[in-house]
Design a protein around this motif. Structure first.
Motif, PDB file in Angstrom:
ATOM      1  N   LEU A 138      33.653  30.601 -23.824  1.00  0.00           N
ATOM      2  CA  LEU A 138      33.269  31.162 -25.122  1.00  0.00           C
ATOM      3  C   LEU A 138      33.746  32.605 -25.264  1.00  0.00           C
ATOM      4  N   GLU A 139      33.730  33.347 -24.178  1.00  0.00           N
ATOM      5  CA  GLU A 139      34.248  34.717 -24.228  1.00  0.00           C
ATOM      6  C   GLU A 139      35.754  34.717 -24.459  1.00  0.00           C
ATOM      7  N   GLN A 140      36.430  33.739 -23.891  1.00  0.00           N
ATOM      8  CA  GLN A 140      37.874  33.653 -24.082  1.00  0.00           C
ATOM      9  C   GLN A 140      38.234  33.340 -25.526  1.00  0.00           C
ATOM     10  N   VAL A 141      37.387  32.552 -26.195  1.00  0.00           N
ATOM     11  CA  VAL A 141      37.604  32.265 -27.609  1.00  0.00           C
ATOM     12  C   VAL A 141      37.680  33.567 -28.404  1.00  0.00           C
ATOM     13  N   ALA A 142      36.769  34.474 -28.100  1.00  0.00           N
ATOM     14  CA  ALA A 142      36.732  35.752 -28.825  1.00  0.00           C
ATOM     15  C   ALA A 142      37.982  36.593 -28.578  1.00  0.00           C
ATOM     16  N   HIS A 143      38.635  36.374 -27.446  1.00  0.00           N
ATOM     17  CA  HIS A 143      39.877  37.097 -27.171  1.00  0.00           C
ATOM     18  C   HIS A 143      41.061  36.440 -27.891  1.00  0.00           C
ATOM     19  N   ILE A 144      40.988  35.132 -28.050  1.00  0.00           N
ATOM     20  CA  ILE A 144      42.090  34.394 -28.675  1.00  0.00           C
ATOM     21  C   ILE A 144      42.072  34.551 -30.191  1.00  0.00           C
ATOM     22  N   ALA A 145      40.893  34.416 -30.792  1.00  0.00           N
ATOM     23  CA  ALA A 145      40.767  34.432 -32.253  1.00  0.00           C
ATOM     24  C   ALA A 145      40.646  35.864 -32.774  1.00  0.00           C
ATOM     25  N   LYS A 146      41.088  36.066 -33.999  1.00  0.00           N
ATOM     26  CA  LYS A 146      41.009  37.388 -34.620  1.00  0.00           C
ATOM     27  C   LYS A 146      39.566  37.803 -34.884  1.00  0.00           C
ATOM     28  N   GLN A 147      39.293  39.085 -34.791  1.00  0.00           N
ATOM     29  CA  GLN A 147      38.025  39.637 -35.248  1.00  0.00           C
ATOM     30  C   GLN A 147      38.224  40.075 -36.696  1.00  0.00           C
ATOM     31  N   ASN A 148      37.994  39.136 -37.619  1.00  0.00           N
ATOM     32  CA  ASN A 148      38.208  39.439 -39.031  1.00  0.00           C
ATOM     33  C   ASN A 148      37.207  40.491 -39.515  1.00  0.00           C
ATOM     34  N   LYS A 149      37.556  41.125 -40.610  1.00  0.00           N
ATOM     35  CA  LYS A 149      36.691  42.144 -41.206  1.00  0.00           C
ATOM     36  C   LYS A 149      36.419  41.793 -42.671  1.00  0.00           C
ATOM     37  N   TYR A 150      35.245  42.199 -43.173  1.00  0.00           N
ATOM     38  CA  TYR A 150      34.960  42.044 -44.590  1.00  0.00           C
ATOM     39  C   TYR A 150      35.716  43.117 -45.372  1.00  0.00           C
ATOM     40  N   GLU A 151      36.650  42.699 -46.181  1.00  0.00           N
ATOM     41  CA  GLU A 151      37.361  43.610 -47.064  1.00  0.00           C
ATOM     42  C   GLU A 151      37.055  43.262 -48.516  1.00  0.00           C
ATOM     43  N   LYS A 152      37.267  42.002 -48.872  1.00  0.00           N
ATOM     44  CA  LYS A 152      36.877  41.525 -50.195  1.00  0.00           C
ATOM     45  C   LYS A 152      35.456  40.993 -50.114  1.00  0.00           C
ATOM     46  N   HIS A 153      34.949  40.536 -51.248  1.00  0.00           N
ATOM     47  CA  HIS A 153      33.626  39.899 -51.320  1.00  0.00           C
ATOM     48  C   HIS A 153      32.532  40.780 -50.739  1.00  0.00           C
ATOM     49  N   ARG A 154      32.497  42.021 -51.179  1.00  0.00           N
ATOM     50  CA  ARG A 154      31.453  42.928 -50.693  1.00  0.00           C
ATOM     51  C   ARG A 154      30.162  42.706 -51.469  1.00  0.00           C
TER      52      ARG A 154
END
Length: 304
Positions: free
Chosen positions: A288-304
């Protein structure tokens, strides 16, 4: 199936919920899927007045009326249905208090366990909306309420002003926007997250590569299609023999302490069975920790 407390309410929901939007309008098939879900130990059903212009609530109501006491029944309000089948956004107190009567009639019940605002913007009359839900709780028409939203500023307003028990939000390996800003806040406030979209439109299932190639030419959130395909292949490489990508997707979302339940739709008995089997799989902390390294850490930019 393990049951988890929803917020600080008296409701205990299965870790896998049945999202009823995918049931379709063929009553016999829908009844079969709902019965099968209940037999698997799923006790949490999620619908909305908007789905199939109210038909979905009717189908759910008919299917559960003999087992109503075994079920945590959730529906949503805020999309004002018009006679021509179109709708417009209406979070007003008047609409919420009138529409709940229609939902109760379609669902063939005298109360709704979890009534959710189906969206929302920061420009809404939030105080008025909250007042409507609070009055419905006092009247015994609903037991608890929550919101369905991905907008951080809207969620924060309801956290500060309302007695919500849950927030339904999109959350998956491909959509991690809530991890830094919202999930810690909700966990601290003991408000449960119930997720939708945790299988990312099928891009985190056994058919991930073919679905992504066919349906994600324009990408997904801040992923290009080639990035999606590359990420999926890396995730598949993490799996052991008895593990599936669906299982990884579900367990990744569930391992966050704010999440109580994964709301997943099923349009067939086979799909429901696959989701249940995926829930039963276990993954190591390292995976599960490796998943977090593979996938992007997206950010809220739209839809605030």
């Amino acid at each position: 199936m393990r049951k988890v407390q929803l917020g600080d309410s008296n409701l205990y929901v299965s870790e896998l919920a049945l999202g009823c939007m995918s049931l379709g309008t063929e009553r016999k098939q829908a009844n079969y899927i709902i019965d099968q879900a209940l037999d698997y130990g799923i006790n949490y059903l999620d619908t909305a007045d908007l789905y199939d212009q109210g038909r979905n609530e009717e189908i759910v109501g008919e299917a559960i009326k003999k087992r109503r006491n075994d079920i945590v029944l959730a529906t949503k309000v805020g999309n004002h249905l018009k006679e021509d089948g179109s709708w417009y956004w209406d979070p007003s107190k008047a609409y919420i208090k009138s529409q709940v009567k229609s939902s109760l009639k379609r669902l063939q019940t005298d109360h709704i366990d979890l009534y959710q605002l189906h969206g929302g913007t920061i420009e809404d009359p939030i105080d008025e909306t909250i007042e409507a839900f609070e009055e419905l709780v006092e009247e015994g028409v609903i037991r608890y309420y929550g919101i369905s939203s991905i907008r951080p500023n809207v969620i924060k307003q309801f956290v500060n002003k309302a007695s919500i028990q849950s927030v339904m939000m999109q959350y998956s390996i491909f959509d991690r926007r809530a991890e830094e800003e919202i999930l810690p806040l909700l966990q601290k406030q003991k408000i449960s997250v119930v997720t939708r979209g945790s299988l990312a439109k099928g891009m985190l299932t056994k058919d991930a590569l073919s679905i992504t190639q066919a349906k994600a030419q324009k990408g997904y959130l801040d992923y290009r299609q080639d990035e999606l395909l590359s990420t999926i292949k890396q995730l598949i490489d993490l799996l052991n023999r008895d593990q599936t990508l669906t299982g990884l997707a579900i367990q990744y979302a569930l391992q966050n302490g704010a999440v109580s339940s994964i709301v997943a739709g099923a349009s067939s008995s086979t799909q429901l069975s696959e989701n249940v089997k995926a829930l039963e799989q276990s993954f190591t902390t390292a995976q599960l920790e490796q998943v977090a390294h593979i996938a992007k850490q997206n950010k809220y930019e739209k839809h605030r």
